[in-house]
Write a protein that holds these residues in place. Structure first.
Motif, mmCIF file in Angstrom:
data_model
loop_
_atom_site.group_PDB
_atom_site.id
_atom_site.type_symbol
_atom_site.label_atom_id
_atom_site.label_comp_id
_atom_site.label_asym_id
_atom_site.label_seq_id
_atom_site.Cartn_x
_atom_site.Cartn_y
_atom_site.Cartn_z
ATOM 1 N N HIS A 119 1.176 85.441 -5.601
ATOM 2 C CA HIS A 119 0.586 84.430 -7.052
ATOM 3 C C HIS A 119 1.570 82.913 -7.528
ATOM 4 O O HIS A 119 0.454 81.981 -7.375
ATOM 5 N N GLN A 146 -0.168 80.528 -4.816
ATOM 6 C CA GLN A 146 -1.881 79.922 -5.721
ATOM 7 C C GLN A 146 -1.601 79.191 -7.484
ATOM 8 O O GLN A 146 -2.538 78.117 -7.350
ATOM 9 N N HIS A 147 -0.673 79.496 -8.134
ATOM 10 C CA HIS A 147 -0.139 78.841 -9.544
ATOM 11 C C HIS A 147 1.394 78.275 -8.802
ATOM 12 O O HIS A 147 2.349 78.666 -9.345
#
Length: 174
Positions: free
Chosen positions: A113, A116-117
């Motif tokens: 996660h 991606q962020h």
């Protein structure tokens, strides 16, 4: 089993189907849709629910299959599988091995996660907290039972850098 995960059995699925059939008949009795009523005639089911499940295994899979699970249910199932794999005895969910293995799975998910962020600072704080919890669990396991610790880090694919350094040895090791 997929049915027990959602709290349903084959017999309760049949009861749900019977309720839906009754409701549909009630609706059709007031409306002139004879074709619809013909499709709702009760199927001749054997009394044994297991025999019925053998006759139509794809229906159960369609309703309760892996594809229909939400993301949260998939994560719960994955954590249950990890707990079952690393448990020391039947029903063990709180041992250090199980906790460290489940934290490792959560850390891997959060690391993906975070790739991606990158600016999700709140999740980064949670990831750091999970890393600290896993480090403390592994330090405890290393201190109390080194054999179980070494088997666990090999199985998880981690490095042995969880030896707790005291103040003096960290200062003079350079």
């Amino acid at each position: 089993m997929l049915l027990s995960r959602r709290g349903l059995s084959v017999a309760s699925l049949f009861r749900l189907a019977d309720i839906q059939t009754l409701l549909a008949r009630e609706i059709c009795s007031t409306s002139p849709c004879k074709e619809f009523r013909r499709g709702l005639d009760p199927v001749d089911r054997p009394d044994d629910a297991v025999a019925q499940a053998r006759m139509q295994p794809d229906l159960v899979e369609q309703v309760m299959g892996e594809r229909t699970l939400s993301q949260a249910e998939k994560v719960k199932q994955r954590l249950r599988d990890i707990a079952h794999e690393y448990q020391r005895f039947e029903g063990d969910t709180g041992s250090s091995e199980v906790q460290a293995a489940s934290l490792t799975a959560k850390i891997a998910f959060m690391a993906n996660h975070m790739d991606q962020h990158r600016k999700d600072y709140h999740s980064r704080r949670g990831l750091e907290a999970m890393l600290i919890r896993r480090r403390k669990l592994l330090q405890y396991l290393r201190r109390t039972d080194f054999d179980r610790y070494s088997a666990l880090i090999v199985k998880l694919g981690l490095r042995d850098n969880y030896a707790k350094l005291d103040r003096l040895s960290a200062r003079y090791s350079h």
